[in-house]
Design a protein around this motif. Structure first.
Motif, PDB file in Angstrom:
ATOM      1  N   ARG A 181       0.814  -1.209   0.000  1.00 50.69           N
ATOM      2  CA  ARG A 181       0.000   0.000   0.000  1.00 50.69           C
ATOM      3  C   ARG A 181       0.856   1.270   0.000  1.00 50.69           C
ATOM      4  O   ARG A 181       0.389   2.333  -0.285  1.00 50.69           O
ATOM      5  CB  ARG A 181      -0.938   0.016   1.207  1.00 50.69           C
ATOM      6  N   GLU A 182       2.141   1.126   0.347  1.00 50.30           N
ATOM      7  CA  GLU A 182       2.981   2.312   0.447  1.00 50.30           C
ATOM      8  C   GLU A 182       3.741   2.522  -0.864  1.00 50.30           C
ATOM      9  O   GLU A 182       4.436   1.631  -1.332  1.00 50.30           O
ATOM     10  CB  GLU A 182       3.977   2.161   1.602  1.00 50.30           C
ATOM     11  N   PRO A 183       3.645   3.720  -1.438  1.00 51.54           N
ATOM     12  CA  PRO A 183       4.341   3.939  -2.707  1.00 51.54           C
ATOM     13  C   PRO A 183       5.856   3.930  -2.514  1.00 51.54           C
ATOM     14  O   PRO A 183       6.351   4.266  -1.447  1.00 51.54           O
ATOM     15  CB  PRO A 183       3.856   5.333  -3.126  1.00 51.54           C
ATOM     16  N   GLU A 184       6.589   3.519  -3.556  1.00 55.72           N
ATOM     17  CA  GLU A 184       8.061   3.568  -3.534  1.00 55.72           C
ATOM     18  C   GLU A 184       8.497   5.026  -3.505  1.00 55.72           C
ATOM     19  O   GLU A 184       7.947   5.861  -4.212  1.00 55.72           O
ATOM     20  CB  GLU A 184       8.598   2.956  -4.836  1.00 55.72           C
ATOM     21  N   LEU A 185       9.516   5.320  -2.734  1.00 54.34           N
ATOM     22  CA  LEU A 185      10.067   6.668  -2.747  1.00 54.34           C
ATOM     23  C   LEU A 185      11.119   6.773  -3.838  1.00 54.34           C
ATOM     24  O   LEU A 185      11.821   5.800  -4.125  1.00 54.34           O
ATOM     25  CB  LEU A 185      10.726   6.976  -1.394  1.00 54.34           C
ATOM     26  N   THR A 186      11.237   7.946  -4.438  1.00 56.57           N
ATOM     27  CA  THR A 186      12.353   8.167  -5.362  1.00 56.57           C
ATOM     28  C   THR A 186      13.635   8.265  -4.530  1.00 56.57           C
ATOM     29  O   THR A 186      13.573   8.451  -3.306  1.00 56.57           O
ATOM     30  CB  THR A 186      12.171   9.483  -6.137  1.00 56.57           C
ATOM     31  N   ASP A 187      14.798   8.201  -5.205  1.00 51.06           N
ATOM     32  CA  ASP A 187      16.058   8.308  -4.459  1.00 51.06           C
ATOM     33  C   ASP A 187      16.127   9.639  -3.724  1.00 51.06           C
ATOM     34  O   ASP A 187      16.561   9.708  -2.572  1.00 51.06           O
ATOM     35  CB  ASP A 187      17.257   8.194  -5.416  1.00 51.06           C
ATOM     36  N   ALA A 188      15.705  10.713  -4.407  1.00 53.05           N
ATOM     37  CA  ALA A 188      15.775  12.042  -3.782  1.00 53.05           C
ATOM     38  C   ALA A 188      14.864  12.094  -2.553  1.00 53.05           C
ATOM     39  O   ALA A 188      15.240  12.645  -1.510  1.00 53.05           O
ATOM     40  CB  ALA A 188      15.372  13.109  -4.795  1.00 53.05           C
ATOM     41  N   GLU A 189      13.685  11.497  -2.668  1.00 52.28           N
ATOM     42  CA  GLU A 189      12.762  11.480  -1.521  1.00 52.28           C
ATOM     43  C   GLU A 189      13.354  10.676  -0.371  1.00 52.28           C
ATOM     44  O   GLU A 189      13.275  11.073   0.796  1.00 52.28           O
ATOM     45  CB  GLU A 189      11.411  10.893  -1.938  1.00 52.28           C
ATOM     46  N   ALA A 190      13.952   9.528  -0.714  1.00 58.29           N
ATOM     47  CA  ALA A 190      14.527   8.675   0.338  1.00 58.29           C
ATOM     48  C   ALA A 190      15.648   9.426   1.056  1.00 58.29           C
ATOM     49  O   ALA A 190      15.761   9.363   2.280  1.00 58.29           O
ATOM     50  CB  ALA A 190      15.039   7.374  -0.268  1.00 58.29           C
ATOM     51  N   ARG A 191      16.480  10.171   0.282  1.00 55.53           N
ATOM     52  CA  ARG A 191      17.594  10.936   0.907  1.00 55.53           C
ATOM     53  C   ARG A 191      17.021  12.022   1.813  1.00 55.53           C
ATOM     54  O   ARG A 191      17.462  12.216   2.943  1.00 55.53           O
ATOM     55  CB  ARG A 191      18.465  11.585  -0.175  1.00 55.53           C
TER      56      ARG A 191
END
Ligand SMILES: C[S@@+](CC[C@H](N)C(=O)[O-])C[C@H]1O[C@@H](n2cnc3c(N)ncnc32)[C@H](O)[C@@H]1O
Length: 391
Positions: free
Chosen positions: A5-15
């Protein structure tokens, strides 16, 4: 791993998320391992360079995290402009201050309609905490209304010099950090935030006096709560509204947001409060899921807002639903003006008007409130329905 249910984060979002997590963990540890939810929300939304509103998340409109009335339709801004015109008519050298202008669309819609009505303000000031949204507002206004850009200015803090005119804020009060509380054994505990295994968690602590007092008023207005009842209150609402309105000498403040009078906000059956988070057009209730990447909001207690108006020396001039506000200002006429002879455009506008006005959409949960100071002007937006007695 994110669940299905949780969307994947982009690399920038994860950082960004990791930096925010570090920042919050440092602050919580420095505070002795527990901070109030209010402090957590303040950091998650406003920490310099990291908070949801201080950093560069996309936020509004298609591809953003949420949508708002002005993003749904220009009809909203056109009606707000009609309300502004009724006030501006009584004033000379007047200005409008918009707080939290988002993409700039509401500002452009209001200015365009006021120009057509021959009621342009001398200045249109914008106060917004978000540097990237300020830039987006400037671009939008320069593109749409290049001939009016000279009237528009951005403030870094609430105005200090007295001015006449209007203050407008759509969906800004809901972002003010709230305190969370839990009712247990006939008294309020304040919910705070601690560092868990790999995410933050809620943990009750003793309620600060302001929170205990807000709970006492809420319980008195809404009836008996069972143990475990949770909700929120906004201890800074009064100081914040006072700081952004104190320079208004004569004119009106118009507040738009989802919210309720206190007696309905704190009904015993609303036992989990009103906190809502937004991430990529998905609404959920977990404030610890993506700190710094998601919006965190709470409904407005309009009784508190009305009390703040009186203590700031305003008259409470109106309180109604968004639906009645728009109807009172002639949204049907605006549709005809905007569509002209274009039947397809009229059908599109009718669809947008339904989203703004139907009770199951934004029509009823969103409210409009007007404060007046130094002026007694009729306000058509509040002429069809008067809900002040519910406050
Ligand atoms: C939910 S958006 C609403 C935007 C716009 N009013 C609309 O209706 O589309 C909230 C806006 O308020 C701004 N904002 C949030 N907290 C603020 C604060 N304390 N002071 C000024 N602006 C704030 C955000 O940067 C953003 O522009």
């Amino acid at each position: 791993m994110p669940s299905q249910r949780e969307p994947e984060l982009t690399d920038a979002e994860a950082r960004h998320g990791a930096l925010m997590h570090e920042h919050l963990a440092r602050e919580i540890a420095a505070a002795g391992g527990w901070v109030s939810f209010e402090r957590y929300m303040e950091m998650a939304l406003y920490a310099p360079g990291l908070g949801y509103y201080s950093a560069g998340a996309h936020k509004l409109g298609a591809g953003g995290d949420f949508t708002t009335a002005p993003e749904i339709s220009g009809l909203f801004g056109a009606c707000v402009a009609r309300q502004c015109a009724e006030v501006l008519r009584h004033l000379r050298g007047a200005s409008i201050l918009e707080i939290g202008a988002g993409s700039g669309r509401l500002a452009a819609d209001i200015l365009a309609r006021l120009e057509a009505l021959g009621q342009l303000p001398d200045h249109y000031w914008i106060l917004d905490v978000s540097a990237d949204l300020r830039e987006r507002q400037r671009r939008h206004l320069e593109e749409r209304l290049p001939h009016l850009i000279g009237r528009v200015g951005w403030l870094n803090q609430p105005p200090q010099t007295p001015f006449d005119g209007l203050i407008i804020a759509n969906e800004v009060l809901d972002a003010l950090p709230v305190a969370r509380f839990r009712w247990q054994g006939g008294r309020a505990q304040e919910l705070g935030v601690v560092i868990g295994q790999d995410r933050f968690m809620g943990r009750p602590g003793p309620a600060r006096p302001a929170v205990a007092e807000a709970c006492r008023r809420a319980a008195a207005a809404a009836g008996a709560w069972e143990d475990g009842y949770e909700s929120e209150c906004c201890p800074r609402l009064e100081a914040w509204t006072q700081s952004v309105t104190h320079a208004l000498r004569a004119g009106a403040a118009l507040w738009f947001d989802y919210g309720l009078p206190r007696s309905q906000y704190y009904l015993p059956e609303r036992r989990e409060g009103t906190l809502l988070c937004h991430f990529r057009q998905r609404a959920h209730a977990d404030p610890f899921l993506y700190p710094g990447l998601q919006d965190i909001t709470a409904w407005v207690d309009y009784t508190s807002l009305a009390e703040a108006s009186r203590r700031a020396g305003f008259t409470l001039a109106g309180f109604t639903t968004q639906s009645y506000f728009l109807a009172g200002l002639g949204i049907d006429q605006e549709m005809r003006v905007m569509a002209g002879e274009d039947a397809a455009r009229f059908a599109r506008l009718a669809h947008e008007a339904r989203r703004l006005m139907l009770p199951g959409e934004m029509g009823e949960s969103f409210k409009a409130m007007a404060w007046l100071r130094g002026l007694d002007a009729p306000l058509s937006g509040f002429s069809l329905q008067d809900l002040r007695h519910t406050l």
